[in-house]
Write a protein that holds these residues in place. Structure first.
Motif, mmCIF file in Angstrom:
data_model
loop_
_atom_site.group_PDB
_atom_site.id
_atom_site.type_symbol
_atom_site.label_atom_id
_atom_site.label_comp_id
_atom_site.label_asym_id
_atom_site.label_seq_id
_atom_site.Cartn_x
_atom_site.Cartn_y
_atom_site.Cartn_z
ATOM 1 N N LEU A 162 1.115 -3.110 8.143
ATOM 2 C CA LEU A 162 1.987 -3.081 6.964
ATOM 3 C C LEU A 162 3.305 -2.368 7.229
ATOM 4 C CD1 LEU A 162 -0.647 -2.256 4.176
ATOM 5 C CD2 LEU A 162 -0.092 -4.447 5.240
ATOM 6 N N ALA A 163 3.539 -1.963 8.472
ATOM 7 C CA ALA A 163 4.704 -1.135 8.775
ATOM 8 C C ALA A 163 6.024 -1.823 8.468
ATOM 9 C CB ALA A 163 4.668 -0.715 10.246
ATOM 10 N N SER A 164 6.085 -3.134 8.581
ATOM 11 C CA SER A 164 7.351 -3.845 8.370
ATOM 12 C C SER A 164 7.551 -4.286 6.925
ATOM 13 C CB SER A 164 7.413 -5.079 9.287
ATOM 14 O OG SER A 164 6.367 -5.981 8.977
ATOM 15 N N LEU A 165 6.610 -3.921 6.037
ATOM 16 C CA LEU A 165 6.683 -4.364 4.645
ATOM 17 C C LEU A 165 7.181 -3.249 3.733
ATOM 18 C CD1 LEU A 165 3.257 -6.248 4.359
ATOM 19 C CD2 LEU A 165 5.475 -7.156 5.075
ATOM 20 N N ASP A 166 7.828 -3.636 2.633
ATOM 21 C CA ASP A 166 8.254 -2.634 1.656
ATOM 22 C C ASP A 166 7.042 -2.198 0.825
ATOM 23 O OD1 ASP A 166 7.799 -4.574 -0.379
ATOM 24 O OD2 ASP A 166 9.853 -5.294 -0.224
ATOM 25 N N GLN A 167 7.243 -1.180 -0.021
ATOM 26 C CA GLN A 167 6.130 -0.588 -0.758
ATOM 27 C C GLN A 167 5.438 -1.593 -1.671
ATOM 28 O OE1 GLN A 167 4.633 2.410 -0.439
ATOM 29 N NE2 GLN A 167 6.014 2.703 1.300
ATOM 30 N N GLN A 168 6.198 -2.473 -2.301
ATOM 31 C CA GLN A 168 5.598 -3.459 -3.195
ATOM 32 C C GLN A 168 4.709 -4.421 -2.426
ATOM 33 O OE1 GLN A 168 5.493 -3.506 -6.468
ATOM 34 N NE2 GLN A 168 4.149 -5.302 -6.317
ATOM 35 N N ARG A 169 5.173 -4.882 -1.249
ATOM 36 C CA ARG A 169 4.372 -5.800 -0.434
ATOM 37 C C ARG A 169 3.125 -5.088 0.098
ATOM 38 N NH1 ARG A 169 6.996 -8.562 -2.904
ATOM 39 N NH2 ARG A 169 8.557 -10.100 -2.302
ATOM 40 N N LYS A 170 3.254 -3.802 0.432
ATOM 41 C CA LYS A 170 2.080 -3.051 0.882
ATOM 42 C C LYS A 170 1.019 -3.006 -0.201
ATOM 43 C CE LYS A 170 4.259 0.076 4.234
ATOM 44 N NZ LYS A 170 4.495 1.483 4.610
ATOM 45 N N LYS A 171 1.435 -2.764 -1.447
ATOM 46 C CA LYS A 171 0.491 -2.697 -2.565
ATOM 47 C C LYS A 171 -0.206 -4.038 -2.771
ATOM 48 C CE LYS A 171 2.826 0.996 -5.140
ATOM 49 N NZ LYS A 171 3.549 1.344 -6.384
ATOM 50 N N GLU A 172 0.506 -5.129 -2.451
ATOM 51 C CA GLU A 172 -0.090 -6.456 -2.602
ATOM 52 C C GLU A 172 -1.144 -6.727 -1.531
ATOM 53 O OE1 GLU A 172 3.131 -9.205 -2.509
ATOM 54 O OE2 GLU A 172 4.043 -8.477 -4.366
ATOM 55 N N ILE A 173 -0.907 -6.241 -0.315
ATOM 56 C CA ILE A 173 -1.783 -6.547 0.813
ATOM 57 C C ILE A 173 -3.006 -5.640 0.858
ATOM 58 C CG2 ILE A 173 -1.918 -6.593 3.341
ATOM 59 C CD1 ILE A 173 -0.382 -8.877 2.378
ATOM 60 N N LEU A 174 -2.861 -4.367 0.483
ATOM 61 C CA LEU A 174 -3.958 -3.399 0.626
ATOM 62 C C LEU A 174 -5.273 -3.851 -0.013
ATOM 63 C CD1 LEU A 174 -2.169 0.065 0.291
ATOM 64 C CD2 LEU A 174 -3.531 -0.733 2.226
ATOM 65 N N PRO A 175 -5.257 -4.442 -1.226
ATOM 66 C CA PRO A 175 -6.541 -4.873 -1.795
ATOM 67 C C PRO A 175 -7.254 -5.920 -0.941
ATOM 68 C CG PRO A 175 -4.864 -4.763 -3.499
ATOM 69 C CD PRO A 175 -4.156 -4.591 -2.192
ATOM 70 N N PHE A 176 -6.500 -6.782 -0.260
ATOM 71 C CA PHE A 176 -7.124 -7.776 0.607
ATOM 72 C C PHE A 176 -7.809 -7.098 1.797
ATOM 73 C CE2 PHE A 176 -3.625 -10.277 -1.352
ATOM 74 C CZ PHE A 176 -4.392 -11.258 -1.964
ATOM 75 N N ILE A 177 -7.124 -6.101 2.376
ATOM 76 C CA ILE A 177 -7.708 -5.403 3.521
ATOM 77 C C ILE A 177 -8.939 -4.613 3.097
ATOM 78 C CG2 ILE A 177 -7.253 -3.698 5.342
ATOM 79 C CD1 ILE A 177 -4.322 -4.495 5.254
ATOM 80 N N GLN A 178 -8.917 -4.059 1.882
ATOM 81 C CA GLN A 178 -10.084 -3.329 1.376
ATOM 82 C C GLN A 178 -11.328 -4.209 1.315
ATOM 83 O OE1 GLN A 178 -7.806 -1.619 -2.147
ATOM 84 N NE2 GLN A 178 -9.350 -0.046 -1.861
#
Length: 360
Positions: A162-178
């Motif tokens: 997620l290093a190349s993503l902004d905070q909003q995109r990180k919040k979108e991706i984290l639930p999938f990784i969980q």
């Protein structure tokens, strides 16, 4: 055995990488540390992308590397999926074609993850016919994760995905990784230097500093160690509580959570009642009260605590770190003057207080 054992040692110009660790294979383990601490090197050694002459690596009962015995499995035989900072998708292929490339890399007899399940898990169905150039950064990373999963790996390695993503995109991706470990039962090694990123993901952590393992264990234990201030920045030192959301109070912008039968308040969360929530309390935000806490106070959160241990803060001459037991470890950083005035000692009963706005 059900764990991964790794031992690697190599000298680089001006840097020695010397790591030995054992991590459980039932959960997500964070490989955590500052830039240049050796996180990516460890993942590359585990994947077989970097060969360390004196290395040893055992995955459950299978030895992947043991140079003393002349054993070294190449990367294509390790059944490891990798996700990098950049998605590294094929730009001339559609999303479907990129995903199916991952399937082609797995032996059909060993496949245990199907295309439909991964597509549903990562919500990729609406993207199937798109080219990479028509995907957002977050969508590209979801496709990259899906491609790695479709190799049916025994182990998933994620190098700051997620290093190349902004905070909003990180919040979108984290639930999938969980959901990955919970639904697919694939152990994950997740590299990051961002505590807020690993907080909802990892159960176990390997903390690296200057090419060595500085601490390892359950995430709650590692981030409540008294020697942690000398290993990480002060904004990472404190406690991690496992809570559950009870209700929201939108009129106050607060969420009430339950922790071991007690209520705590924190800024309103975008999760439904009943959802688990991991909460971080920084040591600098904790105050100690001897005797009964004030009947009226602006501080909403108070926990009964027992002092376990006391240590002078290595970075601050005026401060003392106090380790508490509130049902799990909790750290409080107070002044030496307060410590002596309150006559604090191990075994003493106190109250630990912290503001709702201090919780994350």
């Amino acid at each position: 055995m059900n764990r991964l054992d790794a031992r690697f040692s190599i000298d680089y110009p001006g840097f020695r990488f010397d790591v030995a660790c054992a991590v459980p294979l039932e959960e997500t383990t964070a490989v955590f540390g500052s830039s240049g601490s050796g996180k990516t090197t460890l993942l590359r050694c585990i994947a077989g992308l970097t060969r360390v002459p004196s290395g040893f690596l055992q995955f459950d009962q299978a030895v992947w590397q043991d140079d003393a015995q002349g054993i070294f499995l190449p990367v294509e035989q390790r059944r490891v999926g990798m996700v990098f900072q950049e998605a590294r998708l094929f730009p001339h292929l559609t999303v479907t074609q990129n995903l199916k490339y991952g399937m082609k890399r797995s032996n059909p007899s060993l496949r245990r993850i199907d295309f439909a399940h991964v597509s549903e898990l990562l919500e990729l169905e609406s993207l199937f016919e798109r080219r990479v150039s028509h995907l957002s950064g977050g969508e590209q990373q979801r496709v990259a994760i899906g491609r790695a999963l479709l190799t049916s790996p025994q182990l998933l390695l994620m190098d700051e995905p997620l290093a190349s993503l902004d905070q909003q995109r990180k919040k979108e991706i984290l639930p999938f990784i969980q959901r990955l470990n919970r639904e697919l039962r694939i152990p994950v090694l997740y590299v990051s230097h961002d505590l807020q990123e690993i907080l909802p993901l990892a159960n176990h952590v390997v903390l690296l500093k200057e090419g060595k393992v500085a601490a390892t264990g359950p995430i709650q234990e590692v981030f409540s160690r008294l020697d942690l201030p000398g290993l990480v920045e002060s904004n990472m030192v404190g406690a991690i509580l496992e809570t559950r959301i009870v209700e929201h109070e939108p009129q106050f912008g607060l969420t009430r959570v339950e922790f071991l039968g007690q209520s705590l308040f924190l800024p309103q969360q975008a999760l439904p009642p009943g959802a688990p929530l991991r909460v971080q309390i920084l040591s600098r935000d904790v105050s100690l009260v001897v005797g009964d806490p004030p009947a009226t106070s602006s501080v909403l959160n108070t926990l009964e605590a027992t002092i376990v241990e006391v240590r002078k803060s290595p970075g601050d001459q005026y401060a003392v770190e106090v380790k508490l037991d509130v049902g799990c470890p909790l750290l409080a950083m107070i002044t030496r003057k307060s410590f002596y005035q309150l006559r604090l000692r191990p075994g003493q009963k106190v109250h630990a207080s912290f503001k709702a706005v201090a919780l994350s």
